[in-house]
Write an enzyme that holds these catalytic residues in place. Structure first.
Site, PDB file in Angstrom:
ATOM      1  N   LYS A  87      -3.527   1.041  10.897  1.00 57.70           N
ATOM      2  CA  LYS A  87      -3.969   1.750   9.685  1.00 57.70           C
ATOM      3  C   LYS A  87      -3.410   3.163   9.597  1.00 57.70           C
ATOM      4  O   LYS A  87      -3.176   3.679   8.509  1.00 57.70           O
ATOM      5  CB  LYS A  87      -5.492   1.763   9.620  1.00 57.70           C
ATOM      6  CG  LYS A  87      -6.054   0.360   9.423  1.00 57.70           C
ATOM      7  CD  LYS A  87      -7.210   0.349   8.470  1.00 57.70           C
ATOM      8  CE  LYS A  87      -7.507  -1.063   8.002  1.00 57.70           C
ATOM      9  NZ  LYS A  87      -8.047  -1.917   9.082  1.00 57.70           N
ATOM     10  N   GLU A 109     -12.282   4.102   0.935  1.00 58.96           N
ATOM     11  CA  GLU A 109     -13.311   3.102   1.174  1.00 58.96           C
ATOM     12  C   GLU A 109     -13.164   2.631   2.609  1.00 58.96           C
ATOM     13  O   GLU A 109     -12.078   2.740   3.194  1.00 58.96           O
ATOM     14  CB  GLU A 109     -13.109   1.907   0.228  1.00 58.96           C
ATOM     15  CG  GLU A 109     -12.057   0.862   0.677  1.00 58.96           C
ATOM     16  CD  GLU A 109     -10.620   1.377   0.726  1.00 58.96           C
ATOM     17  OE1 GLU A 109     -10.338   2.428   0.121  1.00 58.96           O
ATOM     18  OE2 GLU A 109      -9.777   0.722   1.391  1.00 58.96           O
ATOM     19  N   SER A 376      -2.593  -6.063  15.656  1.00 58.15           N
ATOM     20  CA  SER A 376      -2.833  -4.991  14.685  1.00 58.15           C
ATOM     21  C   SER A 376      -3.710  -3.868  15.222  1.00 58.15           C
ATOM     22  O   SER A 376      -3.648  -2.742  14.747  1.00 58.15           O
ATOM     23  CB  SER A 376      -3.440  -5.570  13.404  1.00 58.15           C
ATOM     24  OG  SER A 376      -4.596  -6.330  13.700  1.00 58.15           O
TER      25      SER A 376
HETATM   26  C1  LIG Z   1      -8.316  -3.304   8.885  1.00 55.65           C
HETATM   27  C2  LIG Z   1      -7.730  -4.141   9.927  1.00 55.65           C
HETATM   28  C3  LIG Z   1      -7.120  -5.385   9.638  1.00 55.65           C
HETATM   29  C4  LIG Z   1      -7.104  -5.975   8.262  1.00 55.65           C
HETATM   30  O1  LIG Z   1      -6.434  -5.250   7.290  1.00 55.65           O
HETATM   31  P1  LIG Z   1      -5.012  -5.692   6.730  1.00 55.65           P
HETATM   32  O2  LIG Z   1      -4.826  -4.814   5.543  1.00 55.65           O
HETATM   33  O3  LIG Z   1      -5.073  -7.136   6.393  1.00 55.65           O
HETATM   34  O4  LIG Z   1      -4.012  -5.426   7.801  1.00 55.65           O
HETATM   35  C5  LIG Z   1      -6.523  -6.076  10.666  1.00 55.65           C
HETATM   36  N1  LIG Z   1      -6.554  -5.608  11.938  1.00 55.65           N
HETATM   37  C6  LIG Z   1      -7.128  -4.442  12.256  1.00 55.65           C
HETATM   38  C7  LIG Z   1      -7.116  -4.002  13.679  1.00 55.65           C
HETATM   39  C8  LIG Z   1      -7.741  -3.666  11.266  1.00 55.65           C
HETATM   40  O5  LIG Z   1      -8.326  -2.501  11.601  1.00 55.65           O
END
Ligand SMILES: *Cc1c(COP(=O)(O)O)cnc(C)c1O
Length: 396
Positions: A87, A109, A376
């Site tokens: 993020k 948000e 992610s």
């Molecule tokens: C917020 C988040 C997601 C989901 O958001 P996307 O916009 O689909 O990437 C996925 N993995 C993590 C670790 C997150 O914090």
């Protein structure tokens, strides 16, 4: 990929009240200027490298590969970024853009609090005011992240409308932006909402696939056979896919949160169960009830339980360029534990959805094939919830 109106095929667009038009036009103009401004790009690259710890590693997961006995598996380690997830890539880009536009205040948000914490972090760094809207339900489930945002100097406003969760926080942030455009930028957290947000957020997250491509060429002198990423709104996935879209031999696989299963009502697998609709300023696929109302969604993963999906994903699905597969809570929790034991890497429960699908397909692939999984985020935040899922109560 977009035409003038910010369309991805039939998806995307700007379905917003007249009062927001000036804000999105101002944003689009500024973005079109700064995206080609060498000074802006140099400053952003420095922030990403020096502050957020980029480039993130592309790690060959030898034990995972040998244990599964098929394709060679690499992990794109977005979990190693500052604040522990992808993020920050988007937030640093938008905060810098807002600053260049002369804005002094960010609003955002947040669902689980990850995007809120990232935005609060960037606001602290850049000396901007920050207000985060969060469903009241979520503020109670994620008290630690509320504390973090306040510690970072941000104000957190609990939203009580609707189901008091993420979709209501988005609606409230949009309302707030309508009321106060002059000094405020709405730092949207995923590849969703009205144009130009899906494009801006995608461009800021595309650093992920840009790096993967260079790193895999360096290590293997060839492109991967498949890239896997979890899909909530879809920002880490589109970031992981973007520079491979024209490489037709690279399979792009988005892993959606099926919750308790796509044949139940407790799911958040939008592409697999949703229908075409218009919500939060965009045309795309949304989970809907029989009357076309946005349906309540469920997943063990707070970061994936959004009832929509970004318009570019909806389009990549329509044209068959990317595949979107459902992964259940059970499968994700198994993968969360499996990656932890096998590689000593505790993934975010969101990312574990992509790991779970890799566990299904890698053994059936050839040993000379290569897959990349985007991790992610890191999973420290999820340990208490997973323990509870396994019937163990630990104190946070
Ligand atoms: C917020 C988040 C997601 C989901 O958001 P996307 O916009 O689909 O990437 C996925 N993995 C993590 C670790 C997150 O914090």
């Amino acid at each position: 990929m977009t035409n003038q109106a910010g369309r991805f095929g039939i998806h995307g667009g700007q379905y917003i009240p007249e009062t927001l038009m000036n804000a999105v036009i101002e944003l689009e103009k500024a973005y079109n200027f700064y995206k080609n401004d060498p000074q802006f790009n140099a400053e952003l690259t420095e922030l990403l490298n020096e502050y957020a710890n980029r480039p993130s590693r592309l790690y060959y997961a030898r034990k995972l590969t040998e244990t599964l006995g098929g394709a060679k598996i690499y992990l794109k380690r977005e979990d190693l970024n500052h604040t522990g997830a992808h993020k920050i890539n988007n937030v640093l880009g938008q905060a810098l853009l807002a600053k260049k536009m002369g804005k002094t205040r960010l609003i955002a948000e947040t669902g689980a609090g990850q995007h809120g914490v990232a935005t609060a972090t960037a606001a602290a760094l850049m000396g901007m005011e920050c207000v985060v809207f969060m469903g009241k339900e979520d503020t109670e489930r994620q008290a630690l992240n509320v504390y973090r945002m306040r510690l970072l100097g941000s104000e957190v406003i609990p939203v009580t409308s609707g189901t008091a969760t993420l979709k209501d926080a988005v609606s409230e942030a949009m309302r707030e932006w309508t009321n106060r455009i002059s000094d405020t930028h709405y730092c949207l957290g995923s590849v969703m909402g009205p144009h130009p947000f899906p494009t801006i957020v995608r461009d800021f997250q595309a650093v992920i696939s840009k790096e993967i491509k260079a790193q895999i060429m360096e290590k293997e002198s060839r492109l991967p056979d498949a890239v896997l990423a979890c899909v909530g709104g879809g920002s880490n996935a589109i970031g992981s896919f973007y520079h491979f879209i024209n490489d037709k031999d690279v399979r792009l696989i988005g892993c959606e949160a099926a919750g308790r299963g796509i044949d139940t009502f407790e799911t958040a697998a939008t592409v697999n169960t949703g229908r075409l609709g218009i919500f939060h300023g965009m045309k795309s696929y949304f989970c809907q009830d029989e009357y076309g109302q946005i349906a309540p969604v469920y997943s063990i993963s707070a970061g994936l339980d959004y009832p929509g999906v970004g318009p570019e994903h909806a389009w990549l699905h329509d044209i068959g360029r990317a595949e979107y597969v459902p992964v259940t809570d059970d499968e994700a929790v198994d993968a969360f534990e499996f990656l932890s034991r096998t590689e000593g890497i505790i993934p975010a429960i969101e990312s574990a959805h992509a790991v779970a699908h890799a566990i299904k397909i890698a053994p059936k692939m050839d040993k000379n094939q290569i897959i990349v999984i985007t991790v992610s985020g890191r999973g420290d935040k999820d340990c208490a919830a997973i323990a509870r899922y396994r019937g163990e109560d630990i104190h946070e």
